[in-house]
Design an enzyme around this catalytic site. Structure first.
Site, PDB file in Angstrom:
ATOM      1  N   ALA A  89       0.841  -1.192   0.000  1.00  0.00           N
ATOM      2  CA  ALA A  89       0.000   0.000   0.000  1.00  0.00           C
ATOM      3  C   ALA A  89       0.875   1.240   0.000  1.00  0.00           C
ATOM      4  CB  ALA A  89      -0.927  -0.009   1.210  1.00  0.00           C
ATOM      5  N   GLY A 104      -0.009  -5.271   0.643  1.00  0.00           N
ATOM      6  CA  GLY A 104      -1.215  -5.222  -0.162  1.00  0.00           C
ATOM      7  C   GLY A 104      -1.055  -5.825  -1.533  1.00  0.00           C
ATOM      8  N   GLU A 109      -1.529  -9.433  -0.996  1.00  0.00           N
ATOM      9  CA  GLU A 109      -2.949  -9.658  -0.747  1.00  0.00           C
ATOM     10  C   GLU A 109      -3.758  -9.596  -2.040  1.00  0.00           C
ATOM     11  OE1 GLU A 109      -3.593  -8.044   3.778  1.00  0.00           O
ATOM     12  OE2 GLU A 109      -3.117  -6.564   2.228  1.00  0.00           O
ATOM     13  N   GLU A 164       3.975  -6.299   7.316  1.00  0.00           N
ATOM     14  CA  GLU A 164       3.307  -5.295   8.149  1.00  0.00           C
ATOM     15  C   GLU A 164       3.773  -5.322   9.600  1.00  0.00           C
ATOM     16  OE1 GLU A 164       0.520  -5.944   4.662  1.00  0.00           O
ATOM     17  OE2 GLU A 164       1.872  -7.143   5.897  1.00  0.00           O
TER      18      GLU A 164
END
Length: 259
Positions: free
Chosen positions: A65, A110, A113, A133
């Site tokens: 992200a 992300g 993901e 993370e």
């Protein structure tokens, strides 16, 4: 329609979506809005049968992200940001057409993901995967703690999630995180070959199969078996099934129409 964060190419029933924020292709709120919109449009486009997602350049599929957007957000604002990503990824996961992540480089946070929300994951030999993370004092917020263990099992998922360490493409293949590892210069070609194989399959049965897989994972076994039976019967009632049976008996290649 023009997009700020992606490019689209539609050809012969296949849409290739490229995350276009090189060199690292960070995922911001605009990307999640655009991804959600594109997947919704693909869902309603009968001419599109397969979606391929990749990243621009050779360095990254998506290196997480966009921290520059996240750094000053309040928890409430961050909640809204995560809701965007979850909505987009859920729509992608539940798209009733096959999806392929062609991972051409870093797939971190992300980005990993995003790949997890696809049906198939092909990785270039130079691809790297991580859910880092924990190293930033947070945890995955785009489905990583849920989709990863469902895919590779809890033991290896805990290792990746708690340590936040990066693994290479070969290790990802060993873990079951990716289906196949290919040379980088052959990645999109291999994704295209897989798409061609999927295009030859009956669309109705593909939809029912994906529904049974996705929904059954969240049910107890008796309920999942019943859902599978109901999905089977819907596929059995299709014109594609009639064509498939006839082609088998007549010893010819079936011509599926998606009906």
């Amino acid at each position: 329609m023009s997009y700020q964060t992606i490019t689209l190419v539609k050809e012969a029933g296949v849409v290739t979506l490229t995350i276009n924020r090189p060199p690292l292709n960070p995922l911001n709120s605009q990307f999640f809005r655009e991804l959600d919109r594109v997947v919704a449009e693909i869902g309603g486009d009968q001419e599109v049968r397969v979606l391929i997602i990749t990243g621009a350049g050779e360095k990254a599929f998506a290196a997480g992200a966009d921290v520059t957007e996240m750094v000053d957000l309040t928890p409430l604002e961050m909640y809204d940001f995560c809701r965007l990503s979850l909505a987009a990824y859920n729509r992608l996961e539940n798209l009733d057409k096959p999806t392929i992540a062609a991972v051409n480089g870093l797939a971190l946070g992300g980005g990993c993901e995003l790949a997890l929300a696809c049906d198939f994951r092909l990785a270039a030999e130079t691809a790297r995967f991580a859910l880092p993370e924990i190293n930033l004092g947070i945890i995955p917020g785009g489905g990583g703690t849920q989709r990863l263990p469902r895919l590779i099992g809890t033991a290896r998922a805990r290792e990746l999630l708690f340590l936040g360490e990066m693994i290479d493409a070969a290790t990802a293949r060993e873990y079951g995180l990716v289906n196949r590892v290919v040379p980088g210069n052959a990645l999109l070609s291999e994704a295209g070959k897989l798409a061609e194989k999927l295009l030859a399959k009956p669309p109705v049965a593909q939809r029912m199969l994906k529904m049974a897989l996705n929904n059954g994972m969240n049910m107890d076994l008796p309920a999942a078996l019943l859902f599978e039976l109901e999905s089977f019967l819907l596929a059995f009632g299709s014109a594609d099934r009639v064509e498939g049976f006839r082609a088998l008996l007549e010893k010819r290649k079936p011509e599926f129409k998606g009906k």
